[in-house]
Design a protein around this motif. Structure first.
Motif, PDB file in Angstrom:
ATOM      1  N   HIS A 147      37.508  37.778  42.388  1.00 22.08           N
ATOM      2  CA  HIS A 147      38.642  36.587  41.444  1.00 22.08           C
ATOM      3  C   HIS A 147      36.850  35.359  41.923  1.00 22.08           C
ATOM      4  N   THR A 148      36.265  35.107  42.720  1.00 21.15           N
ATOM      5  CA  THR A 148      35.016  34.722  42.916  1.00 21.15           C
ATOM      6  C   THR A 148      34.039  35.169  42.108  1.00 21.15           C
ATOM      7  N   VAL A 149      33.827  36.533  41.965  1.00 19.07           N
ATOM      8  CA  VAL A 149      33.086  36.342  41.164  1.00 19.07           C
ATOM      9  C   VAL A 149      32.771  36.474  40.144  1.00 19.07           C
ATOM     10  N   ALA A 150      34.766  36.663  38.789  1.00 19.53           N
ATOM     11  CA  ALA A 150      34.845  36.469  37.764  1.00 19.53           C
ATOM     12  C   ALA A 150      35.251  35.102  37.313  1.00 19.53           C
ATOM     13  N   SER A 151      35.644  33.735  38.154  1.00 23.28           N
ATOM     14  CA  SER A 151      35.069  32.467  38.473  1.00 23.28           C
ATOM     15  C   SER A 151      33.880  31.591  38.319  1.00 23.28           C
ATOM     16  N   THR A 152      33.057  31.917  38.721  1.00 25.42           N
ATOM     17  CA  THR A 152      31.758  31.401  38.376  1.00 25.42           C
ATOM     18  C   THR A 152      31.207  31.202  37.380  1.00 25.42           C
ATOM     19  N   PRO A 153      31.162  30.280  36.879  1.00 28.85           N
ATOM     20  CA  PRO A 153      31.217  29.941  35.384  1.00 28.85           C
ATOM     21  C   PRO A 153      29.108  31.457  34.840  1.00 28.85           C
ATOM     22  N   GLY A 154      29.563  31.509  34.088  1.00 23.75           N
ATOM     23  CA  GLY A 154      28.650  32.210  33.432  1.00 23.75           C
ATOM     24  C   GLY A 154      28.663  33.590  33.741  1.00 23.75           C
ATOM     25  N   VAL A 155      29.565  34.297  34.191  1.00 25.29           N
ATOM     26  CA  VAL A 155      29.475  35.231  34.133  1.00 25.29           C
ATOM     27  C   VAL A 155      30.538  36.346  33.581  1.00 25.29           C
ATOM     28  N   GLU A 156      30.069  36.723  32.819  1.00 19.44           N
ATOM     29  CA  GLU A 156      30.929  36.961  31.554  1.00 19.44           C
ATOM     30  C   GLU A 156      31.892  38.489  31.787  1.00 19.44           C
ATOM     31  N   LYS A 157      30.969  39.799  31.545  1.00 17.67           N
ATOM     32  CA  LYS A 157      31.702  40.727  32.455  1.00 17.67           C
ATOM     33  C   LYS A 157      31.572  40.911  34.089  1.00 17.67           C
ATOM     34  N   VAL A 158      32.399  41.693  34.305  1.00 18.16           N
ATOM     35  CA  VAL A 158      33.049  41.612  35.879  1.00 18.16           C
ATOM     36  C   VAL A 158      33.300  43.368  35.841  1.00 18.16           C
ATOM     37  N   ALA A 159      32.603  43.793  36.022  1.00 19.43           N
ATOM     38  CA  ALA A 159      32.639  45.080  36.496  1.00 19.43           C
ATOM     39  C   ALA A 159      33.053  45.738  37.775  1.00 19.43           C
ATOM     40  N   VAL A 160      33.578  46.955  38.495  1.00 15.50           N
ATOM     41  CA  VAL A 160      33.463  47.661  39.475  1.00 15.50           C
ATOM     42  C   VAL A 160      33.542  48.774  39.526  1.00 15.50           C
ATOM     43  N   THR A 161      32.869  49.914  40.603  1.00 16.89           N
ATOM     44  CA  THR A 161      32.941  51.172  40.841  1.00 16.89           C
ATOM     45  C   THR A 161      33.549  51.476  41.793  1.00 16.89           C
ATOM     46  N   THR A 162      34.602  52.555  41.581  1.00 14.63           N
ATOM     47  CA  THR A 162      35.616  52.522  42.858  1.00 14.63           C
ATOM     48  C   THR A 162      36.023  54.552  43.255  1.00 14.63           C
ATOM     49  N   ASN A 163      36.160  55.337  43.162  1.00 12.47           N
ATOM     50  CA  ASN A 163      36.953  55.845  43.899  1.00 12.47           C
ATOM     51  C   ASN A 163      38.588  56.919  42.625  1.00 12.47           C
ATOM     52  N   GLY A 164      38.829  54.981  42.720  1.00 16.90           N
ATOM     53  CA  GLY A 164      40.042  54.901  41.981  1.00 16.90           C
ATOM     54  C   GLY A 164      41.128  55.140  43.316  1.00 16.90           C
ATOM     55  N   TYR A 165      40.575  55.829  44.102  1.00 16.30           N
ATOM     56  CA  TYR A 165      41.990  56.076  45.624  1.00 16.30           C
ATOM     57  C   TYR A 165      43.064  55.285  45.107  1.00 16.30           C
ATOM     58  N   ARG A 166      42.834  53.504  45.092  1.00 18.65           N
ATOM     59  CA  ARG A 166      43.886  52.634  45.405  1.00 18.65           C
ATOM     60  C   ARG A 166      44.191  51.882  44.149  1.00 18.65           C
ATOM     61  N   MET A 167      44.066  52.107  42.668  1.00 21.57           N
ATOM     62  CA  MET A 167      44.336  51.989  41.838  1.00 21.57           C
ATOM     63  C   MET A 167      45.210  51.781  41.269  1.00 21.57           C
ATOM     64  N   ALA A 168      46.143  52.862  41.220  1.00 20.93           N
ATOM     65  CA  ALA A 168      47.331  52.815  40.641  1.00 20.93           C
ATOM     66  C   ALA A 168      48.539  51.326  41.496  1.00 20.93           C
ATOM     67  N   ASN A 169      48.469  51.567  42.882  1.00 21.23           N
ATOM     68  CA  ASN A 169      49.316  50.715  43.020  1.00 21.23           C
ATOM     69  C   ASN A 169      47.747  49.040  42.710  1.00 21.23           C
ATOM     70  N   HIS A 170      46.711  48.956  43.442  1.00 18.88           N
ATOM     71  CA  HIS A 170      46.100  47.050  42.729  1.00 18.88           C
ATOM     72  C   HIS A 170      45.730  47.150  41.608  1.00 18.88           C
ATOM     73  N   VAL A 171      45.437  47.803  40.471  1.00 25.80           N
ATOM     74  CA  VAL A 171      44.860  47.530  38.867  1.00 25.80           C
ATOM     75  C   VAL A 171      45.448  46.322  38.905  1.00 25.80           C
ATOM     76  N   GLU A 172      46.338  46.282  38.859  1.00 25.39           N
ATOM     77  CA  GLU A 172      47.508  44.806  38.154  1.00 25.39           C
ATOM     78  C   GLU A 172      46.987  43.850  38.329  1.00 25.39           C
ATOM     79  N   ARG A 173      46.831  43.856  39.928  1.00 26.42           N
ATOM     80  CA  ARG A 173      46.184  42.509  40.519  1.00 26.42           C
ATOM     81  C   ARG A 173      44.451  42.340  40.191  1.00 26.42           C
ATOM     82  N   TRP A 174      44.052  43.122  40.406  1.00 28.81           N
ATOM     83  CA  TRP A 174      42.685  43.195  39.855  1.00 28.81           C
ATOM     84  C   TRP A 174      41.863  43.030  38.527  1.00 28.81           C
ATOM     85  N   LEU A 175      43.155  43.034  37.303  1.00 28.04           N
ATOM     86  CA  LEU A 175      42.945  42.175  36.444  1.00 28.04           C
ATOM     87  C   LEU A 175      42.871  40.958  36.220  1.00 28.04           C
TER      88      LEU A 175
END
Ligand code: SAM
Ligand code: SF4
Length: 329
Positions: free
Chosen positions: A85-113
């Motif tokens: 959220h901090t990165v995404a709300s910095t004015p001027g940031v157009e793309k916020v990416a993550v590299t992950t091993n995916g271990y916590r994605m199923a449960n958390h990806v919705e809130r990340w998006l």
């Protein structure tokens, strides 16, 4: 906007790779074969949210428009959603990416998006659960795949899958990976195995040249795609019969560094001009107060005078990078 970040070779930097932790819960054979080894520091010494906010703002003031959050395993941070959220709300940031091993994605990806994530790279080294376990040291194939399917189901972000193909392990899986993206809007990214400081025989035993994979793709009707300004280092290939695409990251290829457009900040606040071969420039002392922003920008911009033209990996130089988890792969 402050001056653009440019080095002596007229390369401009639009892309920041920000590591938020060195810790990882996987034991990938080519990265942390013995798992994460704490160095005696407390986790609290990794960059705090206000520090992250300031350093991202400084980079954005100099033209950065894409930030990748990485590690170690970034999703292990309890405040990971707040970081996004901090990165995404910095004015001027157009793309916020993550590299992950995916271990916590199923449960958390919705809130990340919801927090503003636009691009996700998930590492999946094998589509065979047993081989996945052998390479990563974690029997988590199904969880990781469920996370990817969940992200695709929700939509609204670009999903890429990273794999390091290795002779004698997953090296025969190219056809299975291609089949998997036939009907999925996913970019597969094959990263050529890189030799790092702590690697012994692994490299000589398992390295597969990216050029071999490229030759196989070209033989099978895949064609190269044109690059965009903030794109990573991959050469991208598309095929009319496939919904997904393929990206090749070939750090040993001549000219790999020519288009370098990215800089790295480690989880301890050091600027790394290259993934390989230098100590890093301390930035953290200038991330403590808002009124230090000009000094921070000045230090980043001066450091660029020392960015080398290339990484010299071809000469067997692995620099001082022990493994990629240490400065954010
Ligand atoms: N833990 C996260 C993950 O694995 O996606 C993020 C950090 S990891 C260091 C980032 C990427 O670097 C992963 O896709 C991993 O496969 C890749 N990587 C790590 N060590 C590597 C090596 N020696 N050669 C090639 N790729 C490597
Ligand atoms: Fe952890 Fe990523 Fe390194 Fe694997 S590649 S050990 S998941 S940091």
């Amino acid at each position: 906007m402050a001056k653009q970040l440019e080095d002596r070779f007229r390369r401009r930097f639009y892309y920041l790779r920000l590591s938020v932790t060195d810790v990882c819960n996987f034991k990938c054979t080519y990265c942390l074969p013995d798992g994460y080894q704490p160095s005696g520091r407390k986790n609290s010494s990794f960059l705090s949210l206000p520090e992250i906010e300031r350093v991202v703002r400084a980079f954005v003031e100099c033209g950065t428009s894409k930030v990748r959050i990485t590690g170690g395993e970034p999703s292990l941070r309890k405040d990971f959603t707040d970081i996004i959220h901090t990165v995404a709300s910095t004015p001027g940031v157009e793309k916020v990416a993550v590299t992950t091993n995916g271990y916590r994605m199923a449960n958390h990806v919705e809130r990340w998006l919801q927090a503003g994530l636009t691009h996700i790279n998930v590492s999946v080294d094998s589509l065979d659960p047993r081989m996945f376990h052998q390479i990563t040291g974690q029997n988590r194939f199904n969880d990781v795949m469920a996370g990817i399917e969940r992200a695709l189901e929700i939509g609204g972000c670009q999903v890429k899958v990273n794999a390091v193909l290795m002779k004698g392990l997953n090296g025969q899986e190219l056809p299975q990976f291609l089949h998997w993206v036939k009907d999925r809007p996913v970019q597969l990214r094959f990263i050529e195995l890189m030799q790092t400081g702590e690697m012994d025989e692994l490299f000589s035993q398992h390295h597969i040249a990216g050029t071999d994979i490229r030759a196989q793709l070209l033989r099978n009707g895949w064609v190269p795609k044109v690059r965009e300004r903030t794109d990573g280092p991959a050469q991208v290939f598309v095929h009319p019969d496939y919904c997904g695409s393929v990206g090749l990251i070939m750090p040993y290829e001549k000219g790999f560094c020519q288009d370098c457009n990215r800089l790295r900040v480690s989880a301890l606040g050091k600027l790394h001009l290259c993934l390989f071969g230098e100590q890093g420039v301390e930035l953290r002392d200038l991330m403590q107060q808002d009124d230090q922003q000009d000094q921070l920008i000045e230090r980043i911009s001066r450091a660029l005078d020392n960015k080398a033209e290339t990484h010299f990996l071809h000469d067997g130089n692995t620099g001082i990078t022990p493994h990629l988890a240490s400065i954010g792969g």
